[in-house]
Design a protein around this motif. Structure first.
Motif, PDB file in Angstrom:
ATOM      1  N   LEU A  51      28.192  42.203 -37.554  1.00 48.67           N
ATOM      2  CA  LEU A  51      28.000  41.028 -38.388  1.00 48.67           C
ATOM      3  C   LEU A  51      26.717  40.297 -38.014  1.00 48.67           C
ATOM      4  CD1 LEU A  51      31.720  39.961 -38.341  1.00 48.67           C
ATOM      5  CD2 LEU A  51      30.418  40.214 -40.448  1.00 48.67           C
ATOM      6  N   LEU A  66      38.293  40.338 -33.908  1.00 50.02           N
ATOM      7  CA  LEU A  66      36.855  40.553 -33.798  1.00 50.02           C
ATOM      8  C   LEU A  66      36.518  41.267 -32.492  1.00 50.02           C
ATOM      9  CD1 LEU A  66      36.261  36.936 -34.967  1.00 50.02           C
ATOM     10  CD2 LEU A  66      35.314  38.858 -36.221  1.00 50.02           C
ATOM     11  N   LEU A  71      28.713  39.814 -33.171  1.00 50.02           N
ATOM     12  CA  LEU A  71      28.900  38.528 -33.836  1.00 50.02           C
ATOM     13  C   LEU A  71      27.696  37.608 -33.642  1.00 50.02           C
ATOM     14  CD1 LEU A  71      32.615  37.922 -32.764  1.00 50.02           C
ATOM     15  CD2 LEU A  71      31.781  38.952 -34.886  1.00 50.02           C
ATOM     16  N   MET A  85      38.128  37.724 -29.814  1.00 52.27           N
ATOM     17  CA  MET A  85      36.723  38.125 -29.695  1.00 52.27           C
ATOM     18  C   MET A  85      36.451  38.757 -28.336  1.00 52.27           C
ATOM     19  SD  MET A  85      34.858  34.939 -31.614  1.00 52.27           S
ATOM     20  CE  MET A  85      36.021  33.700 -31.055  1.00 52.27           C
ATOM     21  N   ALA A  88      33.196  40.828 -27.322  1.00 55.08           N
ATOM     22  CA  ALA A  88      32.294  40.720 -28.473  1.00 55.08           C
ATOM     23  C   ALA A  88      30.895  40.296 -28.027  1.00 55.08           C
ATOM     24  CB  ALA A  88      32.851  39.724 -29.476  1.00 55.08           C
ATOM     25  N   LEU A  90      28.126  37.759 -28.751  1.00 50.96           N
ATOM     26  CA  LEU A  90      27.855  36.470 -29.388  1.00 50.96           C
ATOM     27  C   LEU A  90      26.559  35.865 -28.871  1.00 50.96           C
ATOM     28  CD1 LEU A  90      31.519  35.346 -29.109  1.00 50.96           C
ATOM     29  CD2 LEU A  90      30.281  35.070 -31.253  1.00 50.96           C
ATOM     30  N   SER A  93      24.375  33.174 -30.786  1.00 55.01           N
ATOM     31  CA  SER A  93      25.093  32.784 -32.002  1.00 55.01           C
ATOM     32  C   SER A  93      25.169  31.269 -32.166  1.00 55.01           C
ATOM     33  CB  SER A  93      26.517  33.343 -31.990  1.00 55.01           C
ATOM     34  OG  SER A  93      26.509  34.747 -32.021  1.00 55.01           O
TER      35      SER A  93
END
Length: 212
Positions: A51, A66, A71, A85, A88, A90, A93
């Motif tokens: 994403l 997720l 992310l 998450m 993940a 990030l 982000s």
């Protein structure tokens, strides 16, 4: 939503603001640069999906999956309450003002992310990489930050009361005005940490390394 889901899977659509994708299976897909701002993504499965650079501001991701997803996106004001998450990516982000209450973020890469004003109450951040993250005014009450890397993170005015920071690395972090009452700082590293105005009432500092 059958046609929309098929189009998403085939990479034919990138603009779905406000879409209803509740409980949809979108695991393992390349959804980079997707516009899902304000979308209903409650319980949706994005495990392992990409994403990166996507727009998810104001989206509802309550209880979404997720795990291991990329992310690195815009989650401004999004609802990620109880989202998974784990592991993940990030990094960098935008999670400003997002609701991450009870979210699972253990072993996640969150270095350099923007989380000012976010709600991370009771979130699991065990072993997470939060180096240089903007955590100003964040609510981390009762959060699990055991073994987390918070070096150079900005935690000014953050709520860390009753948080578990056992063996956390807070070297060079800015904790000015933070509330650490009742927090567990067992064997945490606080070398070069800004502790001006910090509330440490009832905190456990056994084995903690504090060098200014």
């Amino acid at each position: 939503m059958i046609d929309s889901i098929a189009a998403i899977r085939e990479g034919k659509v990138k603009q779905l603001p406000g879409a209803n994708l509740e409980d949809e299976d979108l695991a393992g897909l390349n959804l980079a640069e997707m516009n899902l701002a304000g979308a209903n993504l409650v319980g949706a499965d994005f495990s392992g999906s990409k994403l990166e650079r996507s727009r998810l501001e104001g989206a509802n991701l309550l209880g979404s999956k997720l795990y291991g997803a990329d992310l690195r996106a815009n989650f401004l004001g999004a609802n990620l309450m109880q989202a998974d998450m784990t592991s993940a990516d990030l990094r960098g982000s935008n999670l400003r003002g997002a609701n991450l209450m009870g979210a699972k973020l253990s072993q996640s890469a969150i270095a350099g992310a923007f989380l000012s004003g976010a709600n991370l109450m009771s979130a699991n951040l065990q072993g997470a990489d939060l180096r240089g993250a903007d955590l100003r005014g964040v609510n981390l009450s009762n959060a699990n930050l055991q073994g987390a890397n918070l070096t150079q993170a900005d935690l000014q005015g953050a709520l860390l009361n009753e948080a578990n920071l056992e063996e956390a690395d807070l070297r060079g972090a800015n904790l000015a005005g933070a509330n650490l009452s009742g927090a567990n700082l067992l064997c945490a590293e606080l070398e070069g940490t800004n502790l001006v105005g910090v509330n440490l009432a009832g905190a456990c500092l056994l084995g903690t390394v504090v060098k200014q």
